[in-house]
Design a protein around this motif. Structure first.
Motif, PDB file in Angstrom:
ATOM      1  N   GLU A 269      25.795  17.618 -14.644  1.00 53.61           N
ATOM      2  CA  GLU A 269      25.418  16.797 -15.791  1.00 53.61           C
ATOM      3  C   GLU A 269      26.482  15.738 -16.053  1.00 53.61           C
ATOM      4  O   GLU A 269      26.176  14.624 -16.468  1.00 53.61           O
ATOM      5  CB  GLU A 269      25.248  17.693 -17.019  1.00 53.61           C
ATOM      6  N   SER A 270      27.733  16.075 -15.802  1.00 52.05           N
ATOM      7  CA  SER A 270      28.816  15.119 -16.082  1.00 52.05           C
ATOM      8  C   SER A 270      28.678  13.854 -15.225  1.00 52.05           C
ATOM      9  O   SER A 270      29.089  12.780 -15.646  1.00 52.05           O
ATOM     10  CB  SER A 270      30.175  15.760 -15.814  1.00 52.05           C
ATOM     11  N   ASP A 271      28.094  13.999 -14.024  1.00 53.91           N
ATOM     12  CA  ASP A 271      27.950  12.826 -13.161  1.00 53.91           C
ATOM     13  C   ASP A 271      26.938  11.834 -13.703  1.00 53.91           C
ATOM     14  O   ASP A 271      26.900  10.677 -13.291  1.00 53.91           O
ATOM     15  CB  ASP A 271      27.546  13.261 -11.750  1.00 53.91           C
ATOM     16  N   ALA A 272      26.099  12.301 -14.604  1.00 52.50           N
ATOM     17  CA  ALA A 272      25.095  11.409 -15.176  1.00 52.50           C
ATOM     18  C   ALA A 272      25.647  10.678 -16.394  1.00 52.50           C
ATOM     19  O   ALA A 272      25.130   9.641 -16.813  1.00 52.50           O
ATOM     20  CB  ALA A 272      23.860  12.212 -15.581  1.00 52.50           C
ATOM     21  N   ASP A 273      26.712  11.234 -16.944  1.00 52.66           N
ATOM     22  CA  ASP A 273      27.234  10.707 -18.207  1.00 52.66           C
ATOM     23  C   ASP A 273      27.521   9.208 -18.192  1.00 52.66           C
ATOM     24  O   ASP A 273      27.169   8.507 -19.144  1.00 52.66           O
ATOM     25  CB  ASP A 273      28.480  11.504 -18.606  1.00 52.66           C
ATOM     26  N   PRO A 274      28.160   8.675 -17.136  1.00 52.03           N
ATOM     27  CA  PRO A 274      28.479   7.236 -17.154  1.00 52.03           C
ATOM     28  C   PRO A 274      27.245   6.343 -17.257  1.00 52.03           C
ATOM     29  O   PRO A 274      27.361   5.177 -17.614  1.00 52.03           O
ATOM     30  CB  PRO A 274      29.174   7.010 -15.799  1.00 52.03           C
ATOM     31  N   GLY A 324      17.574  16.069 -22.349  1.00 54.34           N
ATOM     32  CA  GLY A 324      16.671  15.042 -21.816  1.00 54.34           C
ATOM     33  C   GLY A 324      17.415  13.761 -21.462  1.00 54.34           C
ATOM     34  O   GLY A 324      17.101  13.090 -20.471  1.00 54.34           O
ATOM     35  N   THR A 325      18.408  13.428 -22.287  1.00 50.10           N
ATOM     36  CA  THR A 325      19.201  12.225 -22.034  1.00 50.10           C
ATOM     37  C   THR A 325      19.885  12.342 -20.668  1.00 50.10           C
ATOM     38  O   THR A 325      19.866  11.408 -19.858  1.00 50.10           O
ATOM     39  CB  THR A 325      20.295  12.071 -23.118  1.00 50.10           C
ATOM     40  N   THR A 326      20.487  13.507 -20.442  1.00 49.82           N
ATOM     41  CA  THR A 326      21.170  13.726 -19.156  1.00 49.82           C
ATOM     42  C   THR A 326      20.175  13.667 -18.007  1.00 49.82           C
ATOM     43  O   THR A 326      20.470  13.096 -16.957  1.00 49.82           O
ATOM     44  CB  THR A 326      21.819  15.128 -19.110  1.00 49.82           C
ATOM     45  N   ASP A 327      19.018  14.281 -18.190  1.00 53.49           N
ATOM     46  CA  ASP A 327      18.063  14.287 -17.083  1.00 53.49           C
ATOM     47  C   ASP A 327      17.565  12.877 -16.758  1.00 53.49           C
ATOM     48  O   ASP A 327      17.367  12.546 -15.594  1.00 53.49           O
ATOM     49  CB  ASP A 327      16.888  15.225 -17.390  1.00 53.49           C
ATOM     50  N   LEU A 328      17.396  12.047 -17.787  1.00 50.90           N
ATOM     51  CA  LEU A 328      16.967  10.669 -17.529  1.00 50.90           C
ATOM     52  C   LEU A 328      18.079   9.889 -16.825  1.00 50.90           C
ATOM     53  O   LEU A 328      17.835   9.180 -15.850  1.00 50.90           O
ATOM     54  CB  LEU A 328      16.572   9.984 -18.834  1.00 50.90           C
ATOM     55  N   ALA A 329      19.303  10.068 -17.320  1.00 52.14           N
ATOM     56  CA  ALA A 329      20.435   9.363 -16.689  1.00 52.14           C
ATOM     57  C   ALA A 329      20.615   9.844 -15.248  1.00 52.14           C
ATOM     58  O   ALA A 329      20.934   9.044 -14.354  1.00 52.14           O
ATOM     59  CB  ALA A 329      21.708   9.600 -17.506  1.00 52.14           C
ATOM     60  N   THR A 330      20.384  11.134 -15.012  1.00 48.32           N
ATOM     61  CA  THR A 330      20.482  11.668 -13.654  1.00 48.32           C
ATOM     62  C   THR A 330      19.441  11.022 -12.742  1.00 48.32           C
ATOM     63  O   THR A 330      19.712  10.740 -11.572  1.00 48.32           O
ATOM     64  CB  THR A 330      20.287  13.201 -13.658  1.00 48.32           C
ATOM     65  N   LEU A 331      18.259  10.757 -13.316  1.00 51.44           N
ATOM     66  CA  LEU A 331      17.235  10.080 -12.512  1.00 51.44           C
ATOM     67  C   LEU A 331      17.684   8.683 -12.117  1.00 51.44           C
ATOM     68  O   LEU A 331      17.435   8.231 -10.995  1.00 51.44           O
ATOM     69  CB  LEU A 331      15.916  10.012 -13.288  1.00 51.44           C
ATOM     70  N   ILE A 332      18.358   7.998 -13.050  1.00 51.24           N
ATOM     71  CA  ILE A 332      18.865   6.658 -12.717  1.00 51.24           C
ATOM     72  C   ILE A 332      19.843   6.766 -11.551  1.00 51.24           C
ATOM     73  O   ILE A 332      19.762   6.041 -10.558  1.00 51.24           O
ATOM     74  CB  ILE A 332      19.554   6.014 -13.942  1.00 51.24           C
ATOM     75  N   GLN A 333      20.764   7.736 -11.660  1.00 51.90           N
ATOM     76  CA  GLN A 333      21.745   7.952 -10.590  1.00 51.90           C
ATOM     77  C   GLN A 333      21.054   8.291  -9.271  1.00 51.90           C
ATOM     78  O   GLN A 333      21.407   7.772  -8.205  1.00 51.90           O
ATOM     79  CB  GLN A 333      22.726   9.059 -11.027  1.00 51.90           C
ATOM     80  N   ARG A 334      20.054   9.149  -9.333  1.00 54.44           N
ATOM     81  CA  ARG A 334      19.377   9.561  -8.090  1.00 54.44           C
ATOM     82  C   ARG A 334      18.614   8.408  -7.452  1.00 54.44           C
ATOM     83  O   ARG A 334      18.617   8.252  -6.228  1.00 54.44           O
ATOM     84  CB  ARG A 334      18.415  10.721  -8.372  1.00 54.44           C
ATOM     85  N   MET A 335      17.964   7.595  -8.287  1.00 58.93           N
ATOM     86  CA  MET A 335      17.233   6.448  -7.742  1.00 58.93           C
ATOM     87  C   MET A 335      18.203   5.495  -7.066  1.00 58.93           C
ATOM     88  O   MET A 335      17.933   4.966  -5.992  1.00 58.93           O
ATOM     89  CB  MET A 335      16.459   5.706  -8.851  1.00 58.93           C
TER      90      MET A 335
END
Ligand code: ARG
Length: 582
Positions: A269-274, A324-335
């Motif tokens: 989750e921390s990787d999505a934080d930025p 949910g915020t983290t999961d959305l940010a993680t999607l940005i990172q994954r894309m």
């Protein structure tokens, strides 16, 4: 390589066309009356409506045009079904192709495509427990299934490493050892390489802090503040957090290794934080995110919703972000990093609403493109024999480690020990235990609850992992006695038992395709169980090694050789392996 059903269907379509009917009526399926035939086509029935004549007339005409070489039976029966049995020659040909083609001819539909499989869901500083078992087992199988189809499948554990548990540990450490440099805000030096605690200490620190949080509001406040400061980047806290993370990841890897579960990525989750601040700004700017009672939310309800889907909360009124915020940010990172065609999440059923909200936001805001598929595979609970979620004897949460070692001990008591070295006994027992555990789980459709039953799961008979292993081991032993067999071609069947094994082998691709479509490894279990059944029947009814005709013997050996490879491919996808002896 074309699937057998597709080959027969193509032949049937040609026959419909040659008889003067539309070829679209030529779809063939596996027979639902195996006592009568192996495959069937019911297309003459709907065709009869269009051509305004009796279905049997059409069926009879079509049968005349089928390739006579390919079928030992092709007959039209009332009211207009076409029953088929494939010829021995056709069958042997098909299996020989399967034998020499990579992935047994399974169509590589995933070539050039990427799928991220988000499973495991472990949390740093907390030991893995029973609740993590299914995500690991199902997720690993799903990932391997995608890989088998040629996808670039990336498994990501998505570690919970950013939440309140970190603040709790930091706060508890501060109470115990306030003199540590991590807590001194004026400290500017390097922090020690060595963590100020061991993994087993951590495992005591976290639950202790967790109890304090409930009993002591001041402690809870401090932990919230520490979490917040950690996330804001306070140096000493970050250094401590890194220690926690390193220890946890090492420990988790060891546990997942024991389960034969391996992740390509250990992101958290921390990787999505930025990505969060820009994402929120952007969603506000484009009008997707709105203020509601002091919080920032994205409404996601849609017309036609059967139940109310509440808005997805991005930022709470106290300024903190959510799951949910983290999961959305993680999607940005994954894309950005992986450009996936698909993202699959494997979690407990109870997270369905969460993913529904996240997927809707991701789609409507364009965080993922229209062509990117998002899927949540929700699983049910593993229950005890009392039908309630599985617990330890004293009612506590069972650690995964304990479950695995209990299972291994249970098997160890029951395996053959004479003529085996101690190491081999251990190794065999752990392979059997893993097969018992995983097969017992995967046999069920993911969404269903199931009852964990050590006795039943570990039995060598019946529908179990060990039974499958036993079948493979038996084949291995015959092949070992025979000698070199890898180049022997598949021959025509000499008995109905051999033919049953062969027909079952032809269903490999279909079984895997269906498992992928349904996101259900249970269909692979069902397939491998069927194949094992026919194989054992064949074994009992056939003198394989003592067959005098060397040619016939070579045919038997080729057949069980292919069977072994196919069964091994299946259990490899399911995530376990067979020992050499047992
Ligand atoms: N760590 C979470 C839990 O323990 C599961 C994470 C699942 N993956 C995700 N992207 N939300 O419930």
């Amino acid at each position: 390589m074309r699937n057998i059903i597709d080959i027969i269907t193509a032949d049937m379509q040609k026959a419909f066309a040659a008889a003067g009917y539309d070829e679209s009526y030529g779809q063939v399926t596996v027979s639902n009356r195996p006592d009568l035939c192996e495959y069937q086509c019911n297309g003459a029935l709907p065709a009869a409506k269009k051509y305004k004549c009796a279905p049997i007339v059409i069926a009879k005409a079509v049968v005349e045009h089928l390739d006579p070489d390919a079928y030992s039976l092709a007959e039209a029966v009332m009211p207009g079904f076409i029953n088929l049995k494939v010829s021995n020659h056709f069958l042997a040909d098909y299996l020989e192709k399967m034998r020499i083609t990579p992935a047994f001819g399974l169509e590589q539909i995933g070539t050039g495509k990427t799928v991220v499989v988000d499973y495991g869901g472990a949390n740093a500083a907390k030991p893995l427990h029973i609740g993590h078992l299914r995500s690991a087992i199902i997720g690993e199988a799903i990932k391997r299934l995608y890989t088998y189809f040629g996808y670039n499948a990336i498994g990501d554990v998505h570690l919970g490493d950013w939440g309140l548990q970190m603040g709790l540990i930091i706060t508890e450490m501060q109470e115990r050892q306030p003199e540590l440099c991590y807590f001194d805000p004026d400290y500017t030096g390097e922090y020690p390489e060595e963590a100020p605690f061991t993994m087993s200490e951590l495992e005591e620190i976290y639950p202790c802090a967790s109890i304090k949080k409930k009993e002591d509001p001041a402690f809870a406040d401090k932990a919230h503040t520490a979490t917040f400061e950690l996330q804001q980047g306070r140096r000493g806290y970050r250094a401590l957090w890194k220690h926690i993370l390193n220890l946890s990841v090492t420990d988790l890897k060891k546990n997942y290794d024991n389960l034969n579960v391996h992740f390509e990525k250990w992101l958290g989750e921390s990787d999505a934080d930025p990505y969060i601040p820009d994402m929120i700004q952007d969603l506000k700017d484009r009008g997707f995110a709105v203020m509601s009672e002091g919080a920032i939310v994205v409404p996601v309800s849609e017309e036609g919703d059967k139940k109310e889907i509440p808005p997805c909360i991005l930022v709470k009124s106290d300024g903190s972000s959510l799951y949910g915020t983290t999961d959305l940010a993680t999607l940005i990172q994954r894309m950005q990093d992986f450009k996936p065609d698909k993202v699959v999440y494997v979690t407990d059923n109870r997270q369905s609403l969460h993913f529904e909200q996240v997927f809707r936001v991701a789609k409507k805001t364009g965080i993922v493109g229209e062509n990117v598929e998002l899927e949540h595979i929700g699983f049910g609970t593993m229950n005890g024999k009392d039908g309630k979620p599985f617990k330890t004897r004293d009612g506590g949460v069972m650690r995964l480690e304990t479950l695995i070692s209990d299972m291994t001990d249970f098997v160890l008591d029951r395996v053959e020990k004479s003529n085996f070295s101690e190491d081999e006994v251990r190794d065999t027992a752990s392979k059997i235990a893993l097969a018992a555990l995983k097969y017992g789980d995967l046999w069920n459709q993911p969404s269903k609850n199931y009852v964990f039953d050590m006795d039943r799961f570990a039995s060598f008979e019946g529908n179990t992992g060990p039974y499958i292993l036993y079948t493979i081991v038996r084949i291995k032993s015959i092949l070992g006695k025979y000698g070199e067999y890898k180049n022997l071609p598949i021959q025509e069947p000499t008995s109905s038992y051999a033919k049953d094994v062969m027909l079952s082998l032809t269903k490999f691709s279909t079984a895997l395709e269906n498992a992928l479509k349904a996101s259900s490894p249970s269909l692979i279990c069902a397939y491998v169980y069927e194949l094992a059944g026919f194989t054992n029947k064949f074994y009992h009814e056939t003198k394989i090694l003592s067959e005098e005709n060397e040619d016939v013997k070579a045919g038997y050996i080729a057949l069980i050789g292919l069977t072994k490879s196919v069964m091994e491919a299946c259990i490899d996808i399911l995530g376990f392996e067979a020992p050499d002896r047992m």
